[in-house]
Design a protein around this motif. Structure first.
Motif, short mmCIF file in Angstrom:
data_model
loop_
_atom_site.label_atom_id
_atom_site.label_comp_id
_atom_site.label_asym_id
_atom_site.label_seq_id
_atom_site.Cartn_x
_atom_site.Cartn_y
_atom_site.Cartn_z
N GLU A 45 77.69 -15.30 -27.20
CA GLU A 45 77.71 -14.88 -28.58
C GLU A 45 77.69 -13.46 -28.91
N SER A 46 76.55 -12.98 -28.50
CA SER A 46 76.26 -11.40 -28.59
C SER A 46 77.27 -10.71 -27.90
N ARG A 49 80.64 -11.01 -29.86
CA ARG A 49 80.46 -10.06 -31.16
C ARG A 49 80.39 -8.61 -30.88
N ARG A 50 79.84 -8.37 -29.73
CA ARG A 50 80.01 -6.87 -29.43
C ARG A 50 81.35 -6.22 -29.07
N VAL A 52 83.93 -7.72 -30.57
CA VAL A 52 84.57 -7.62 -31.68
C VAL A 52 84.23 -6.41 -32.46
N ASP A 53 82.94 -6.12 -32.55
CA ASP A 53 82.48 -4.75 -33.05
C ASP A 53 83.20 -3.56 -32.32
N SER A 253 89.15 -10.77 -38.89
CA SER A 253 88.58 -12.16 -39.12
C SER A 253 89.10 -13.02 -38.39
N GLU A 256 87.75 -13.17 -35.02
CA GLU A 256 86.46 -13.48 -35.09
C GLU A 256 86.35 -15.30 -35.31
N ARG A 260 85.34 -18.22 -32.82
CA ARG A 260 84.34 -18.91 -33.00
C ARG A 260 84.62 -20.43 -33.03
#
Lengths: 401, 219
Positions: A45-46, A49-50, A52-53, A253, A256, A260
């Motif tokens: 997950e991290s 997210r990384r 995506v960031d 979004s 993401e 997700r």
């Protein structure tokens, strides 16, 4: 009696080395698997997210094509492979909602030495460096002023530089393609490792890629940073460009949400697997404890007959269970921490999308949770002997032991 | 005149409908050595269990040093402070050494000085075996450790249930020698149950009691 609360269980463990070893091994194996799976849940997950960031922009506008392919390319720092209609970037730059644009041209070239191989050159704007929060391992980024046209040279991602064995200042050869002579240039800099697909990229100023490959004015996509204060306007902008027949728009979004959705199902399966394994380990331990208690039943009874209090005998049984489970858990946690990299690589084969960076993250809270679970498990396993002791009459087991 | 160490008054016991002991009365003085004989199933073990406060009789009273034990509930503390047991199958802690097997009882009781353990173990001829796990000892050596453990809590009464049943005559005789030697050294009263008639010949017994079909007779 207090001093025997530890001496006796330790002596019992030493006296039955194979049973003790198999108990510790079983707990260690279960702990390793459960910790790795839990570490994977948080690590994956991290990592996503990384990624995506690090995309650096809120919208990616490309020529019409498969949106999933575009989303994946976007995560990998790329854009679609078809060219966009003229004037899109100019229109975007004129929009007050847009803070910055990052036009990109991706151009694949066949490797002359390897007909199966493909070198991909990415023409980017100098502003991308800041937008993606990149940093240099060595050398320099393209100059900001007039950078889209200037700076004859390439920037290599960390792994690309390692693969090519190149450092800042080294010569670099770009295959010309279509029978043309290779282009001699040099390495301006090498990026620090990002843990994303940017690590394998070969970057050039946008205008240089357009000139080198005779694609003047062509773009494969444009990343758009919108004003965070004007979310409603940004959404309207997205809908406006989405409505255009030749364009497709992927928003942060949307990416993401897609990831997700993919992760939710996977997380459930992994969590279920971890639960089944934990229960299995618990059952093995209860069984082992039960075998030990049956073996020690007559001695416990005799000691109680002599007058040793039940609480002392219960404590001894609980400490023994705690030592076995605790020892196995610590070993399992250590193995899981050390083998995090290989475990992640093994799990990566079954993933719909592989983000960069560490996939198995053994965080202190994960280790703590597993340790707590093991403590509860050891209490449950010692409950079996304890309940067995509680049900003892003073006389049972004194004969025939 | 002081009260007997142990007194059983009209003790009867049954397991379900099976009557094991019938109106048994027995008085044992401090320091006595008593042998309880009888065939298997005659009620010897039940009698020892009642004497050792392991079992509450169905009827009758048990007094220890004049104090009534019957109806007191959990008697673990009484046993720990006043009674020593020798079991037929030893029931030692196999993973611990002979010294630790005695020490764990001493620690549970509290207050008995550590040097008495060596004093108990010394006459048993186990000097070089005191610190190795009991599981490595021979059967005869384990029996001697079990005897010593019965005295580790400084009991006034030691109850031995068929302690020689699994031993050959030579070892059985040696075991009794050790039992009496420990009793002499500590002043403890010994009550032993056995179905072996040959043991009755020993001069150390102050009394020999027979149990048959739940009834007691002396002589």
């Amino acid at each position: 009696m207090k001093k025997y609360a530890l001496i006796w269980p330790l002596a019992n463990i030493r006296a039955n080395p194979w049973i003790s070893f198999s108990s510790v091994l079983g707990v260690a194996a279960a702990t390793f698997v459960v910790t790795t799976l839990l570490g994977f849940l948080s690590g994956y997950e991290s990592a996503v997210r990384r990624d995506v960031d690090r995309m650096g922009y809120d919208l990616l506008i490309t020529a019409k094509g498969c949106p999933y392919e575009a989303a994946t390319l976007m995560l990998r720092g790329g854009v679609g492979l078809r060219y966009m209609p003229d004037g899109v970037v100019e229109r975007l730059r004129a929009d007050p909602t847009v803070v910055a644009t990052h036009p990109t041209l991706i151009h694949p070239v066949r490797e002359p030495s390897n007909p199966e191989g493909m070198a991909i050159y990415k023409g980017v704007s100098p502003g991308l460096f800041k937008a993606l929060r990149l940093s240099m391992e060595e050398g320099e980024w393209f100059p900001e002023d007039g950078g889209e046209a200037a700076a004859e040279g390439v920037i290599l991602g960390y792994e690309a530089a390692e693969f090519e064995s190149r450092h800042a200042g080294d010569a670099f050869l770009i295959p010309g393609g279509s029978g043309r002579e290779p282009i001699k240039t040099r390495v301006l800099g090498v990026l620090k490792r990002t843990g994303t697909q940017m690590d394998g990229a070969t970057l050039l100023p946008l205008a240089q890629v357009q000139t080198l490959f005779r694609l003047e004015g062509k773009l494969t996509g444009v990343g758009v940073q919108t004003d965070p204060e004007r979310a409603a306007d940004a959404e309207a902008l997205r809908e406006r460009y989405h409505a255009e027949a030749e364009l497709q728009v992927v928003s942060l979004s949307q990416v993401e949400a897609a990831l997700r959705r993919a992760m939710v199902g996977m997380k459930d399966v992994v969590a279920l697997l971890a639960l089944v394994l934990a229960l299995l380990a618990g059952a093995v331990l209860v069984n082992t404890s039960l075998l030990r208690v049956i073996a020690d039943h007559s001695r416990f009874t005799a000691l109680h007959a002599i007058g040793l209090p039940r609480t002392s005998l219960m404590t001894a049984a609980a400490v023994e269970s705690l030592l076995l489970v605790g020892g196995g858990t610590v070993i399992g946690l250590l193995i899981a921490s050390i083998a995090g990299g290989p475990s992640g690589a093994l799990l990566a084969d079954y993933l719909p999308y592989i983000p960069g960076g560490t996939l198995v993250e053994i965080r202190p809270e994960v280790a703590g949770m597993v340790l707590l679970g093991a403590l509860v498990l050891s209490l449950i396993t010692s409950l079996v002997p304890v309940l067995r002791l509680r049900s003892l009459g003073d006389l049972s087991g004194l004969r025939g032991g | 005149m002081s009260a007997p160490l142990l007194e059983l008054k009209g003790v009867a016991h049954s397991f379900g409908s099976h009557q094991v002991l019938l109106e048994v009365s027995l008085s044992i003085a401090e320091g006595e050595h008593i042998l309880i004989q009888g065939p298997s199933g005659s009620g010897k073990t039940t009698l020892l269990n009642i004497a050792g406060a392991l079992l509450e009789p169905s009827n009758g009273q048990v007094l220890f040093s004049g104090e009534l034990l019957t109806g007191r509930g959990d008697l673990a503390a009484h046993r720990l402070h006043h009674v020593g047991f020798v079991f037929q199958d030893f029931h030692l802690l196999e993973s611990l050494s002979p010294r630790q097997n005695l020490d764990i009882v001493r620690c549970a009781r509290g207050g008995t000085p550590a040097h008495t353990l060596d004093a108990l173990l010394a006459p048993l001829g186990l000097e070089d075996r005191l610190d190795i796990p009991v599981r490595r000892l021979s059967r005869g050596e384990r029996q001697r450790v079990a005897l010593a453990r019965a005295f580790a809590n400084g009991p006034r009464l030691v109850l031995a249930d068929e302690p020689t049943a699994s031993l050959d005559p030579r070892h059985a005789s040696a075991t009794l020698d050790h039992l009496f030697a420990l009793s002499e050294a500590t002043g403890a009263t010994v009550v032993m149950a056995s179905h072996d008639g040959k043991l009755a010949d020993r001069a150390n017994w102050a009394r020999r009691v027979h149990v048959e079909a739940g009834r007691l007779s002396e002589g």
